[in-house]
Design a protein around this motif. Structure first.
Motif, PDB file in Angstrom:
ATOM      1  N   ILE A 183       2.852 -37.200  45.646  1.00  6.35           N
ATOM      2  CA  ILE A 183       2.791 -38.387  45.732  1.00  6.35           C
ATOM      3  C   ILE A 183       2.491 -39.231  44.568  1.00  6.35           C
ATOM      4  O   ILE A 183       3.185 -40.268  44.167  1.00  6.35           O
ATOM      5  CB  ILE A 183       1.802 -39.029  46.936  1.00  6.35           C
ATOM      6  N   ASP A 184       1.531 -38.865  43.875  1.00  7.23           N
ATOM      7  CA  ASP A 184       1.185 -39.212  42.549  1.00  7.23           C
ATOM      8  C   ASP A 184       2.193 -39.129  41.410  1.00  7.23           C
ATOM      9  O   ASP A 184       2.629 -39.944  40.817  1.00  7.23           O
ATOM     10  CB  ASP A 184      -0.224 -38.605  41.930  1.00  7.23           C
ATOM     11  N   GLU A 185       2.882 -37.951  41.476  1.00  8.91           N
ATOM     12  CA  GLU A 185       3.785 -37.473  40.638  1.00  8.91           C
ATOM     13  C   GLU A 185       5.064 -38.205  40.665  1.00  8.91           C
ATOM     14  O   GLU A 185       5.926 -38.907  39.917  1.00  8.91           O
ATOM     15  CB  GLU A 185       4.319 -36.250  40.495  1.00  8.91           C
ATOM     16  N   PHE A 186       5.417 -38.751  42.192  1.00 11.62           N
ATOM     17  CA  PHE A 186       6.511 -39.532  42.560  1.00 11.62           C
ATOM     18  C   PHE A 186       6.391 -40.902  42.146  1.00 11.62           C
ATOM     19  O   PHE A 186       7.328 -41.641  41.374  1.00 11.62           O
ATOM     20  CB  PHE A 186       6.875 -39.441  43.905  1.00 11.62           C
ATOM     21  N   LEU A 187       5.223 -41.624  42.411  1.00 12.85           N
ATOM     22  CA  LEU A 187       5.019 -43.102  42.045  1.00 12.85           C
ATOM     23  C   LEU A 187       4.614 -43.382  40.646  1.00 12.85           C
ATOM     24  O   LEU A 187       5.062 -44.454  40.330  1.00 12.85           O
ATOM     25  CB  LEU A 187       3.839 -43.626  42.954  1.00 12.85           C
ATOM     26  N   ALA A 188       4.101 -42.587  39.828  1.00 11.67           N
ATOM     27  CA  ALA A 188       3.380 -42.884  38.621  1.00 11.67           C
ATOM     28  C   ALA A 188       4.369 -43.602  37.645  1.00 11.67           C
ATOM     29  O   ALA A 188       4.222 -44.406  37.229  1.00 11.67           O
ATOM     30  CB  ALA A 188       2.545 -41.842  38.002  1.00 11.67           C
ATOM     31  N   PRO A 189       5.438 -42.826  37.389  1.00 13.57           N
ATOM     32  CA  PRO A 189       6.768 -43.185  36.685  1.00 13.57           C
ATOM     33  C   PRO A 189       7.195 -44.333  36.895  1.00 13.57           C
ATOM     34  O   PRO A 189       7.802 -44.915  36.165  1.00 13.57           O
ATOM     35  CB  PRO A 189       7.556 -41.721  36.303  1.00 13.57           C
ATOM     36  N   ARG A 190       7.449 -44.538  38.259  1.00 17.89           N
ATOM     37  CA  ARG A 190       8.454 -45.528  38.875  1.00 17.89           C
ATOM     38  C   ARG A 190       7.283 -46.719  38.640  1.00 17.89           C
ATOM     39  O   ARG A 190       8.108 -47.804  38.388  1.00 17.89           O
ATOM     40  CB  ARG A 190       8.640 -45.097  40.445  1.00 17.89           C
ATOM     41  N   TRP A 191       6.367 -46.725  39.074  1.00 18.40           N
ATOM     42  CA  TRP A 191       5.532 -47.865  38.883  1.00 18.40           C
ATOM     43  C   TRP A 191       5.113 -48.163  37.477  1.00 18.40           C
ATOM     44  O   TRP A 191       5.093 -49.504  37.040  1.00 18.40           O
ATOM     45  CB  TRP A 191       4.041 -47.651  39.620  1.00 18.40           C
ATOM     46  N   ARG A 192       5.173 -47.198  36.601  1.00 17.99           N
ATOM     47  CA  ARG A 192       5.059 -47.812  35.101  1.00 17.99           C
ATOM     48  C   ARG A 192       6.043 -48.415  34.507  1.00 17.99           C
ATOM     49  O   ARG A 192       5.942 -49.421  33.803  1.00 17.99           O
ATOM     50  CB  ARG A 192       4.901 -46.470  34.424  1.00 17.99           C
ATOM     51  N   GLN A 193       7.409 -48.393  35.145  1.00 13.81           N
ATOM     52  CA  GLN A 193       8.537 -49.053  34.679  1.00 13.81           C
ATOM     53  C   GLN A 193       8.510 -50.432  35.532  1.00 13.81           C
ATOM     54  O   GLN A 193       9.146 -51.375  34.774  1.00 13.81           O
ATOM     55  CB  GLN A 193       9.785 -48.364  35.015  1.00 13.81           C
ATOM     56  N   LEU A 194       8.167 -50.404  36.485  1.00 13.49           N
ATOM     57  CA  LEU A 194       8.110 -51.820  37.510  1.00 13.49           C
ATOM     58  C   LEU A 194       6.887 -52.844  37.382  1.00 13.49           C
ATOM     59  O   LEU A 194       7.083 -53.838  37.840  1.00 13.49           O
ATOM     60  CB  LEU A 194       8.530 -51.345  38.935  1.00 13.49           C
TER      61      LEU A 194
ATOM     62  N   ASP B  35      -3.856 -46.417  31.423  1.00 15.77           N
ATOM     63  CA  ASP B  35      -2.752 -46.055  32.228  1.00 15.77           C
ATOM     64  C   ASP B  35      -2.826 -44.796  33.063  1.00 15.77           C
ATOM     65  O   ASP B  35      -1.867 -44.589  33.765  1.00 15.77           O
ATOM     66  CB  ASP B  35      -1.259 -46.076  31.538  1.00 15.77           C
ATOM     67  N   GLY B  36      -3.833 -44.188  32.707  1.00 13.87           N
ATOM     68  CA  GLY B  36      -4.252 -43.105  33.686  1.00 13.87           C
ATOM     69  C   GLY B  36      -3.465 -41.830  33.122  1.00 13.87           C
ATOM     70  O   GLY B  36      -3.419 -40.757  34.009  1.00 13.87           O
ATOM     71  N   THR B  37      -2.690 -41.621  32.072  1.00  9.14           N
ATOM     72  CA  THR B  37      -1.966 -40.740  31.735  1.00  9.14           C
ATOM     73  C   THR B  37      -2.525 -39.805  30.671  1.00  9.14           C
ATOM     74  O   THR B  37      -3.622 -40.428  30.033  1.00  9.14           O
ATOM     75  CB  THR B  37      -0.700 -41.104  31.237  1.00  9.14           C
TER      76      THR B  37
END
Length: 330
Positions: A180-191, A328-330
Motif C-alpha cells: 500500500i505504501d509503495e503504491f500510494l507514495a509516488p502517486r501522492w507525491r505528484q498530486l 517527504d518521508g523518503t
C-alpha cells in the motif's frame, strides 16, 4: 538533512497489548494499526487489521463498532465474512443487515456510526483514505458514496485493482502495508496540493482543507469555499468540524482517564464544545453512545476494539510524533 523518526520513515505500526484488568476482560484477538509517514498523512488516515482466527469469541464479541468518519476505505476480507447491520439499530441477533458485497469492498464516508457482525472467525484489513485525496487519486466523487459499501471492482480502475489483488495475495499484514505504501507514495507525491501539510487528526485536516479551499479557484466567499469542500469530501465543512471535535474529545478523555476519573466538562471545554450537553449530543450522533457509556464499553466490551485501538495509539507514538513539515518521508 532532517533526521527521520520511525513515524516519518515508513508506516508506523501500533500493536497495543492490554494489561491488568483490561487484559483479563478481553480476548486474544489481534488488532493492529499503522499510521502513515508524514508525506502520506494528508492522504492516508491509517491502516487497521483485525484477526480473530483461533480465538473463541462469544456472540456479543463478534460485533464491530465504528464511529461516523469522513474517510473513504478499502476493505479486504482475507478470511471470514461480515454483515453490516441496518443503520441506527442495536448490536443484537435480531437486527437485520446485509453481507458485504465482495471480499474486497469500497466504502464511502459515513455520517453515522456503523456496526457490523462476523458470523465466525475472520481476518480483515482496512485502508482509510482522506476523501479529498481519494478524489485526486481516482477521480471518484466521495459524496456519491456517502453511507455506501460497494464492490471495489465497480469503482476502481485497473491499477487500483492490481493493488487490491496484490494485497489480497500477500503473505502477511506487514507485506500488505508495504504494498500500500509503495503504491500510494509516488502517486501522492505528484498530486499533493501545495497547501497540504502533515496532519494526524481530523481537526487539523479540516482546517487545512478550509485554507486550501479559500485560495483555490476564482470565488473566495464563504459559500464558495464551503461548496468546494463539499465537492472534495462529500460532506459540508460543519459536519467535518463536528467529527474533528468529537475525535479530539475522545483523545482528551483517553488521556484524562489515565490518571483517574474523567471530568467531562473539562473535556467538552478543551475540545471546543459549548458545554457538556453539546458534547453528549455530538457523541451520540457520531458513535451512538453518550461519552461516559462509550468510555465504559471501550474498557469492557470486546466489540469496541476499534475505539480501543485508536485510544491506545495516542500513548505509543514516538516522541515528537514525527510530523515534521518539509519532510517527504523518503
Amino acid at each position: 538533512m532532517t533526521r527521520l523518526t520511525p513515524y516519518t520513515a515508513a508506516m508506523f505500526r501500533i500493536d497495543p497489548t492490554p494489561s491488568g484488568e483490561l487484559a483479563a476482560s478481553l480476548s486474544a484477538a489481534r488488532s493492529t494499526l499503522w499510521l502513515p509517514r508524514a508525506a502520506l498523512s494528508s492522504c492516508v488516515r491509517a491502516v487497521i487489521s483485525r484477526d480473530t482466527r483461533g480465538v473463541n469469541l462469544d456472540e456479543a464479541a463478534r460485533y464491530n463498532h465504528f464511529p461516523a468518519a469522513p474517510v473513504c476505505s478499502l476493505v479486504w476480507y482475507f478470511h471470514g465474512e461480515a454483515v453490516v447491520l441496518d443503520p441506527h439499530r442495536p448490536a443484537a441477533p435480531d437486527t437485520p443487515g446485509r453481507p458485504l458485497p465482495d471480499c474486497i469492498t469500497f466504502c464511502g464516508p459515513f455520517n453515522r456510526p456503523v456496526i457490523s457482525r462476523n458470523p465466525g472467525p475472520m481476518h480483515a484489513m482496512m485502508l482509510m483514505l482522506m476523501p479529498d485525496a481519494l478524489g485526486q487519486l481516482t477521480g471518484l466523487d466521495p459524496g456519491a458514496f456517502l453511507n455506501r459499501v460497494v464492490p471495489a471492482s465497480e469503482v476502481l480502475d485497473a491499477s487500483w485493482m492490481a493493488l487490491c489483488r496484490a494485497v489480497d495475495e500477500a503473505p502477511d499484514d506487514e507485506a500488505r502495508v508495504a504494498l500500500i505504501d509503495e503504491f500510494l507514495a509516488p502517486r501522492w507525491r505528484q498530486l499533493r496540493p501545495d497547501a497540504a501539510s502533515p496532519v494526524r487528526v481530523y481537526a487539523d485536516w479540516s482546517r487545512n482543507l478550509a485554507l486550501r479551499a479559500s485560495v483555490s479557484g476564482w470565488g473566495r466567499s464563504l459559500r464558495q469555499v464551503e461548496r468546494r469542500i463539499k465537492q472534495w469530501t462529500g460532506q459540508p465543512l460543519r459536519e467535518l468540524r463536528g467529527m474533528g471535535r468529537s475525535e479530539q474529545a475522545f483523545f482528551d478523555a483517553v488521556v484524562a482517564g489515565r490518571s483517574g476519573e474523567v471530568n467531562w466538562s473539562d473535556v467538552a471545554s478543551s475540545s471546543g464544545y459549548a458545554d457538556q450537553s453539546h458534547l453528549c449530543r455530538q457523541s451520540r450522533r457520531v458513535t451512538g453512545f453518550p461519552p461516559a457509556e462509550l468510555r465504559r464499553r471501550i474498557f469492557a466490551d470486546e466489540s469496541f476494539w476499534a475505539y480501543r485501538l485508536w485510544g491506545f495509539s495516542e500513548s505509543q507514538l514516538p516522541d515528537g510524533e514525527g510530523l515534521m513539515e518539509g519532510s517527504d518521508g523518503t
